[in-house]
Design an enzyme around this catalytic site. Structure first.
Site, PDB file in Angstrom:
ATOM      1  N   TYR A 150     -10.094  12.706  -3.354  1.00 32.53           N
ATOM      2  CA  TYR A 150      -9.298  11.371  -3.181  1.00 32.53           C
ATOM      3  C   TYR A 150      -7.597  12.338  -3.658  1.00 32.53           C
ATOM      4  CZ  TYR A 150      -6.379   8.124  -5.341  1.00 32.53           C
ATOM      5  OH  TYR A 150      -5.144   6.936  -5.467  1.00 32.53           O
ATOM      6  N   ASP A 178      -3.966  -4.047  -5.559  1.00 29.76           N
ATOM      7  CA  ASP A 178      -2.615  -3.986  -5.448  1.00 29.76           C
ATOM      8  C   ASP A 178      -1.707  -4.395  -4.297  1.00 29.76           C
ATOM      9  OD1 ASP A 178      -2.564  -2.534  -7.254  1.00 29.76           O
ATOM     10  OD2 ASP A 178      -2.197  -0.923  -6.153  1.00 29.76           O
ATOM     11  N   SER A 209      -0.595   8.347  -6.589  1.00 35.10           N
ATOM     12  CA  SER A 209      -1.049   8.362  -7.488  1.00 35.10           C
ATOM     13  C   SER A 209      -0.869   9.075  -8.938  1.00 35.10           C
ATOM     14  CB  SER A 209      -2.738   8.522  -7.241  1.00 35.10           C
ATOM     15  OG  SER A 209      -3.447   8.217  -7.832  1.00 35.10           O
ATOM     16  N   GLU A 258      -3.382  10.554  -9.799  1.00 40.83           N
ATOM     17  CA  GLU A 258      -4.387  11.216 -10.253  1.00 40.83           C
ATOM     18  C   GLU A 258      -3.963  12.586  -9.206  1.00 40.83           C
ATOM     19  OE1 GLU A 258      -7.599  12.015 -10.624  1.00 40.83           O
ATOM     20  OE2 GLU A 258      -8.048  10.095 -12.053  1.00 40.83           O
ATOM     21  N   TYR A 295     -14.122  11.877   4.826  1.00 39.20           N
ATOM     22  CA  TYR A 295     -13.243  10.546   5.413  1.00 39.20           C
ATOM     23  C   TYR A 295     -12.746  10.057   4.264  1.00 39.20           C
ATOM     24  CZ  TYR A 295     -13.134   4.881   5.553  1.00 39.20           C
ATOM     25  OH  TYR A 295     -12.816   3.831   5.522  1.00 39.20           O
ATOM     26  N   ARG A 346      -9.334  -5.759 -10.037  1.00 46.72           N
ATOM     27  CA  ARG A 346      -9.740  -4.426 -10.167  1.00 46.72           C
ATOM     28  C   ARG A 346     -11.311  -4.008  -9.725  1.00 46.72           C
ATOM     29  NH1 ARG A 346      -8.169   0.543  -9.336  1.00 46.72           N
ATOM     30  NH2 ARG A 346      -7.410   1.574 -10.920  1.00 46.72           N
ATOM     31  N   LEU A 393      -0.683   0.808   1.204  1.00 48.51           N
ATOM     32  CA  LEU A 393      -1.892   0.980  -0.008  1.00 48.51           C
ATOM     33  C   LEU A 393      -3.387   1.094   0.207  1.00 48.51           C
ATOM     34  CD1 LEU A 393      -0.304  -2.410  -1.450  1.00 48.51           C
ATOM     35  CD2 LEU A 393       0.920  -0.005  -1.400  1.00 48.51           C
TER      36      LEU A 393
END
EC number: 4.2.1.47
Length: 361
Positions: free
Chosen positions: A173, A28, A150, A152, A116, A208, A101
């Site tokens: 995440y 991105d 996201s 997600e 992390y 990607r 980002l």
């Protein structure tokens, strides 16, 4: 007096807008940087120090900073885990817009390194927001801030998912992204920051990372087609995702920061496809049957799966006047074309004995 391009001289001398991009070396970040440079911005990117160069996605737009008149993209060492570096570069660069980002963005890996992931994705966003707030307060400046969210974050919440859909994250995440989302909302409401959350559904491209399932498929497919590989191992191929083109989505990021008031937006194609459909289109495009090459490996299943993500982007369409340009099949074929060419180049080196074909089955 007119300038050679026909514009008034006072217009030509207007200062460029300055953007600061974290995660500039990612998929991105590279597309956003290209977009902003075309808009006439000066772009500064924060990169982590590494013993290996990881700037391959932006090498084509990099100009040595000694060439001051042409070097409109500049890179600086910093890290979302280091608050002092974030504040220092804000003070030096004085950006008009900040695009956050940067992330440990691999869902499966976040189960392996959860501490992390949270430190970078959640607390890292908080560090950057606080650096922006304190810089603005100390320098009487206004900065517009974009936070990369996201899909997600929705996790197990049934589709379609919009800005008002409850979050139910299913990975470290995703949970970290939810925290970053609410930190951004809080700083907007508590301090009046112009801060936006872009809840972007899956967006892919030839840039990607190769350990993301779409690129893993097209990269392996190219190698299979030229004879460098025979098998591809995948996890849950019934997972359904709303896949768009990353190059389209960065425009939506920019549009969010051009509105009168800050807000949060879902960015999506509003179409959902399974991994199996991705296999059908990609392998079929090269005249192959994926069932001859794909094997299911349970090690690639997540501890908690996300079954179906499909966005409702009607708010972005209405208010930002944004809509995707690249459709699903066009996206898949674009990625296959790029990775087939890469595999052909790799095959030349393998045949000449310059590299090993690697230990692929």
């Amino acid at each position: 007096m007119a300038t050679p391009n026909g514009n008034d001289s006072h217009i030509a001398s207007e200062p460029k807008k300055v953007a600061l991009v974290t995660g500039i070396t990612g998929q991105d970040g590279s597309y956003l940087t290209e977009f902003l440079l075309k808009k006439g911005y000066e772009v500064h990117g924060l990169i982590r120090r590494s013993s290996n160069y990881n700037t391959q996605r932006i090498n084509h737009i990099y100009v040595d900073p000694h060439n001051a008149n042409k070097a409109l993209m500049k890179l600086h060492y910093a890290d979302l885990t280091d608050a002092s570096s974030l504040r220092r570069w804000l003070d030096v660069i004085k950006p008009d817009e900040v695009y956050n980002l940067a992330a440990q963005s691999h869902v499966a890996v976040s189960f392996e390194i959860p501490d992390y992931t949270a430190d970078v994705v959640a607390t890292g966003a908080l560090r950057l927001l606080e650096a922006v707030r304190s810089h603005m307060a100390d320098n009487a400046r206004v900065i517009k801030y974009y936070q990369a969210g996201s899909s997600e974050m929705f996790g197990s919440t049934p589709p379609p998912q919009s800005e008002t859909t409850p979050f139910h994250p299913r990975s470290p995440y995703a949970a970290s992204k939810v925290a970053a989302h609410w930190y951004t909302v809080n700083y907007r409401e508590a301090y009046g920051l112009y801060a936006c959350n872009g809840i972007l559904f899956n967006h892919e491209s030839p840039r990607r990372g190769e350990n993301f399932v779409t690129r893993k498929i097209t990269r392996a497919l190219g190698r299979i087609k030229v004879g460098l590989q025979t098998k591809l191992f995948l996890g849950n191929i019934q997972a359904s995702r709303d896949w768009g083109f990353a190059g389209d989505y960065v425009e939506a990021m920019w549009l969010m920061l051009q509105q009168e008031k800050p807000d949060d937006y879902v960015v999506a194609t509003e179409e959902s496809h399974t991994v199996e459909e991705f296999l059908d289109v990609s392998f079929g495009y090269l005249g192959l049957n994926w069932k001859d090459h794909v094997e299911i490996d349970k090690r690639y299943f997540r501890p908690t799966e996300v079954d179906n993500l499909k966005g409702d982007a009607s708010k972005a369409k209405e208010l930002l006047k944004w809509k995707p340009k690249v459709g699903f099949e066009q996206l898949v074929k674009m990625m296959v074309d790029e990775d087939l060419e890469m595999a052909k180049r790799e095959k030349v080196l393998v045949d000449a004995g310059y590299i090993d074909a690697q230990q692929q089955p």
